[in-house]
Design an enzyme around this catalytic site. Structure first.
Site, short mmCIF file in Angstrom:
data_model
loop_
_atom_site.label_atom_id
_atom_site.label_comp_id
_atom_site.label_asym_id
_atom_site.label_seq_id
_atom_site.Cartn_x
_atom_site.Cartn_y
_atom_site.Cartn_z
CD GLU A 1 -2.81 0.97 2.51
OE1 GLU A 1 -3.35 -0.14 2.68
OE2 GLU A 1 -2.96 1.93 3.27
CG ASP A 2 1.44 3.00 3.22
OD1 ASP A 2 0.50 3.39 2.51
OD2 ASP A 2 1.35 2.79 4.44
#
Ligand code: MN
Length: 755
Positions: free
Chosen positions: A105-106
């Site tokens: 996700e990051d």
């Protein structure tokens, strides 16, 4: 635990590969070491290797990121892994996934890389934990993400457990977030994570969620209760000690091993009591709670618990009807325990929970502990298991729910799968389990969809009730059917089970398709004048009359809800109709006013509603037809994507969903000075059919009150009737008077407003 540690050191080098400054590295290494130490069982070398690889990958990937608090980011995944181990009781795969949960996700790490290094199981779980791309177009990104987690949960329940740990860690460090973000997280936590934790049997985590949210949403009350609790702590401890003493002594004397402990009530539960009972902190009687945990072999659990119960209630006066036996009939989330409330010294209420060690473990840690006792790792092997049952219901619902509509799905999940259950019985004594809040109609559908579709009336415990009647545990339910009965739109408003809702929708759709056929014929007859066909012009007409699709348009035509006189504004150009443009292009607004289908409710707009402290007319609102608010009702305003503002009752079945998923579109609303205007309230009257005079008697009553009836339908069988009345009233008071007045008729068994 030192065994586990030493065995790694033989196989692997001592130094982990950690990026960052010397100071950061020291903090990160300490956190990682602490994580490994918390794993109580011996790790296989392969597991240890995978955990270290996951740690190193995550540390590298997150190396430039920091948490809002300023800490290196990697401390968050490490802490999440820690919660998974210590507080949920998960194993090595979950540790790997927790460490990796934010990398896709990051950071630049891709799911493919995770799969290549850790295999498909880990990548599947990490995928489930990865939020959808924020660029992804979506009505409610929040609903989509939650539904993604739940979908992944069906194949591996660890997804949702790690998500819980993630949320818990974020709440524990929420102080560094700006206030508006805190509020958003609190709202999401209380509407989704808390009920989910409850459903999964994670009681400890659930309590922490509730307290953390309360601290954010009601900081003053939270602090007040916390202070009072700590002020009275010493006294309470002394009291509990005194209370427990004879119980411990008894256990020693009969040779039952175990412990008796005082159990602090959560701040949330105290706050809730203060609010619900409208009492002061000082007046809460049952601040005292103890738990008796018995260390006995499985075959002696039940009898030992009841022995303890007998002792406690011989010693202290029990409060009648406060006994709850979840040992004979465990809760659907696996919870087993025996509860009672007794009157202790000084007349204080003390809640007593009695359970075995095993039951306590399941109660505190839910799912994970449950498997431990089943001795089975994979959930798919479990048959007739409470959790497996639940998961298969979720699975069914996923299959049945329309593709892509995350909001509907979320709503459904909230309605059906977070809640507790009621146990009800058929006339032959067969037990059925339904979600709490299920109605008699849900019951009929749960037995058989034909029974549901033809459900005319219902007797609960031999008394006639509306089919919208909410069932209670222990109810005996008998369905009275009528072959001519057909599912109606309104039914959707009071069924809560997936099965009932899907079957009703399907039946309505079938009916709509039939109606659409009929509508198409009507339309074609009109179009014959232009020598064009419906097929060639349908698309355009649907748009022109502002319907969402062909089916709704054509069935509206069949119901004469479309003003076909409008066709005069068209002429034929070959096979197509074109609009006759006179002088100028008409403004968009006119079209909606002229061509929207006739307002079924006929309710007037001459109202003064205050929306967001401003006169409502600025918003061009209208009353929602799903709940028909009227003065006196608590209301809110909701603006949809097309900028249309509707006023809903706060008890509207759609309200919870709108407030949770689209809170950004909700505005506060209240009634201003209402000018004389009318509202339609749908009510259902049921009773004993005394013959043809029933209708007259009902209408006479209403006429006596000077009320007009907008619609009236009545049906009956086996000596019972169900009447549905669309009543025109000025406000809630008038409606209540009307309902009371109907109830006074001795052959009327119930009068209810259709929610
Ligand atoms: Mn996270």
């Amino acid at each position: 635990m030192s065994v586990a540690k030493d065995s790694f050191h033989n196989d692997f080098s001592h130094e982990e590969n950690i990026p960052g400054s010397e100071k950061d590295r020291a903090i990160i290494r300490a956190a990682y070491r602490q994580l490994l130490n918390s794993v109580k069982t011996t790790l296989e070398p392969a597991d240890h290797k995978a955990i270290r690889q996951a740690f190193e990958l995550a540390a590298e990937a997150h190396k430039t990121q920091r948490r809002k608090s300023g800490d290196p980011y990697i401390l968050h995944p490490i802490e999440v892994a820690n919660i998974c181990v210590q507080e949920i009781g998960l194993g090595p795969t979950a540790i790997v996934c927790a460490l990796l949960h934010d990398v896709v996700e990051d950071t630049d790490v891709t799911l493919a890389e995770v799969r290549a290094q850790f295999g498909t199981q880990v990548s599947m779980i990490v995928d489930g934990l990865t939020k959808l791309d924020s660029l992804h177009e979506s009505e409610s990104p929040q609903a989509e993400n939650i539904s993604k987690v739940l979908r992944a949960m069906v194949s591996d329940v660890r997804v949702v457990l790690i998500k819980m740990a993630d949320r818990l860690q974020n709440l524990r460090t929420i102080k560094s977030m700006p206030p508006h973000k805190q509020l958003k997280i609190a709202a999401e936590t209380s509407s989704i994570y808390t009920p989910l934790a409850h459903r999964l049997g994670l009681y400890k985590i659930k309590t922490e969620f509730q307290d953390a949210c309360l601290k954010i949403t009601h900081p003053v009350e939270y602090k007040d209760i916390a202070e009072k609790l700590s002020d009275t702590k010493r006294n309470r401890e002394l009291y509990i000690e005194e209370f427990c003493e004879p119980i411990s002594a008894w256990m020693d004397s009969v040779g039952i091993k175990g412990k008796v402990i005082g159990r602090p009530k959560s701040i949330y539960s105290i706050w809730n009591k203060i609010r619900q009972k409208q009492v002061a902190f000082e007046d809460i009687f049952d601040l005292f709670a103890i738990r008796i945990i018995l260390d006995v072999p499985p075959e002696e659990e039940k009898s030992a618990c009841w022995k303890a119960y007998t002792f406690v209630t011989d010693h202290f006066m029990p409060i009648p009807e406060r006994v709850k036996d979840w040992i004979s009939l465990p809760k659907s989330n696996g919870y087993e325990s025996l509860h009672t409330t007794v009157i202790g010294p000084e007349g204080r209420f003390v809640e007593v929970q009695i359970r075995s060690e095993r039951m306590d473990d399941i109660a505190e840690r839910g799912f994970a502990a449950h498997w431990k006792y089943k001795g089975i790792k994979s959930i798919s092997k479990l048959k007739h298991d409470v959790f497996e049952n639940w998961l298969s219901q979720v699975r069914d619902s996923l299959e049945n729910s329309m593709a892509g509509n995350a909001v509907d799905f979320l709503n459904e999940i909230q309605g059906n799968f977070f809640t507790e259950e009621v146990h009800v019985f058929t006339p032959s004594g067969e037990m059925r389990i339904l979600p709490k809040g299920a109605t008699a109609l849900d019951f009929a559908f749960s037995i058989h969809s034909d029974l549901g579709k033809t459900c005319q009336a219902v007797k609960v415990n031999n008394k006639l009730v509306p089919i919208s009647h909410v069932l209670q545990s222990g109810d005996q339910v008998e369905v009275i059917r009528n072959k001519n009965q057909k599912p109606a739109d309104g039914w959707l408003k009071f069924v809560i089970t997936t099965k009932a809702r899907n079957r009703i929708r399907a039946a309505l759709k079938e009916e709509q398709v039939k109606q659409a056929e009929y509508g198409k014929e009507i339309l074609q007859r009109k179009l014959n004048a232009f020598k064009v066909t419906v097929e060639d012009n349908l698309e355009m007409l649907v748009k022109y009359f502002k319907f969402p699709n062909h089916l709704e348009f054509l069935s509206a035509v069949a119901h004469e809800q479309v003003d076909l006189k409008e066709l005069k504004k068209f002429r034929a150009d070959g096979p197509k109709l074109v609009e006759v443009t006179d002088k100028q292009v008409r403004p968009e607004v006119d079209l909606t006013e002229v061509f929207t289908p006739v307002d079924r409710k006929g309710s007037s707009q001459k109202l003064d509603i205050i929306i967001n402290d401003q006169p409502g007319r600025l918003f061009q609102y209208s009353m929602a037809t799903c709940c028909n608010p009227m003065p006196g009702d608590t209301i809110f305003a909701y603006t949809n994507t097309s900028n249309i503002t509707k006023i809903h009752r706060s008890t509207c079945p759609n309200a919870q969903n709108l407030l949770t998923a689209y809170s950004h579109r909700v505005m506060k609303a209240s009634w201003g000075n209402t000018v004389q205007t009318n509202f339609v309230a749908d009510i259902i009257v049921m009773g004993v059919d005394t013959g043809p005079g029933v209708i007259n008697a009902l209408t006479d009553r209403l006429a006596m009150l000077g009320l007009n009836i907008r619609s009236f339908s009545i049906s009956g069988e086996d000596g019972f009737f169900e009447g549905r009345i669309g009543l025109i009233v000025a406000n809630l008071d008038q409606l209540n008077v009307a309902m009371r007045s109907l109830k006074e008729l001795e052959w009327v068994s119930s009068v209810a407003r259709l929610e």
